[in-house]
Design an enzyme around this catalytic site. Sequence first.
Site, PDB file in Angstrom:
ATOM      1  N   ARG A 139       0.799  -1.166   0.084  1.00  0.00           N
ATOM      2  CA  ARG A 139       0.154   0.245   0.068  1.00  0.00           C
ATOM      3  C   ARG A 139       0.776   1.286  -0.092  1.00  0.00           C
ATOM      4  O   ARG A 139       1.701   1.290   0.830  1.00  0.00           O
ATOM      5  CB  ARG A 139      -0.963   0.100   1.200  1.00  0.00           C
ATOM      6  CG  ARG A 139      -1.712   1.231   1.179  1.00  0.00           C
ATOM      7  CD  ARG A 139      -3.052   0.928   2.170  1.00  0.00           C
ATOM      8  NE  ARG A 139      -2.493   0.887   3.593  1.00  0.00           N
ATOM      9  CZ  ARG A 139      -3.321   1.221   4.731  1.00  0.00           C
ATOM     10  NH1 ARG A 139      -4.823   0.814   4.530  1.00  0.00           N
ATOM     11  NH2 ARG A 139      -2.778   1.156   5.877  1.00  0.00           N
ATOM     12  N   ARG A 172       3.474   3.401   5.054  1.00  0.00           N
ATOM     13  CA  ARG A 172       3.336   3.758   6.526  1.00  0.00           C
ATOM     14  C   ARG A 172       4.304   2.745   7.361  1.00  0.00           C
ATOM     15  O   ARG A 172       4.594   1.675   6.748  1.00  0.00           O
ATOM     16  CB  ARG A 172       1.739   3.422   6.861  1.00  0.00           C
ATOM     17  CG  ARG A 172       0.840   4.540   6.618  1.00  0.00           C
ATOM     18  CD  ARG A 172      -0.676   4.098   7.095  1.00  0.00           C
ATOM     19  NE  ARG A 172      -0.457   3.455   8.591  1.00  0.00           N
ATOM     20  CZ  ARG A 172      -1.582   3.540   9.177  1.00  0.00           C
ATOM     21  NH1 ARG A 172      -2.718   4.070   8.680  1.00  0.00           N
ATOM     22  NH2 ARG A 172      -1.748   2.773  10.542  1.00  0.00           N
TER      23      ARG A 172
END
Length: 226
Positions: A139, A172
Amino acid sequence: MQRRVECDKKADTRVIFIGPPGCGKGTQAPKIKNENCICHLSTGDMLRSAITAGTDMGKRAKDAMAKGELVTDDIVIGIIKDAMDAGECKKGFVLDGFPRTVNQAKALDGMLATQNQKLDGVVDFSIPDDVLLPRISGRLIHPGSGRSYHKLFNPPKTAGKDDITGEPLIQRADDNEVAMKKRLEAFHRETAPVIDYYRQRGILKTVNADAPMTSVWDQISSGLSK
């Protein structure tokens, strides 16, 4: 001007997206935002913006965080209300990342009631945990908008760059297998009662999030139009 005219004709829409990390909420939120002329309210982004802007609620949140305390539900609700008062949210909102507990859900209902508003639907992104691990590891996030991409399943047009702004994308630090398992455990423990709460109210729409993005969008559109 044409866009404004089209938006004025749209019905107000107030929706919540509920689902585990990596389920596709961040991919679908911009679509419902653009389709319905509503705003995308991500609690994490709103909290950071309120602190940066120095709003009353932002100052309260900053004070709590500086003391090592949790940001209370009333502060988060206040930040959501402030965001809802912005012109961008005139036609409604899609709320992502809140509520996470039944008490938060009830507090949100109460705040909306004071505005003579109510939720039109809650979308539950249902997906097996074992599908999420490879999803989350690839992601990519655009920090400024919350737009979400994936290295394999939904890559940006230019590697590492946001399609709209051209700004760098990030991954992240907790988008890894160990952290993901802990986040999933917490999600199921905290959020299952919230899903039941909205099911009992008759406004829950469950979609199969383990499907192509276009199919997920079709399910969301169909579910909310009923």
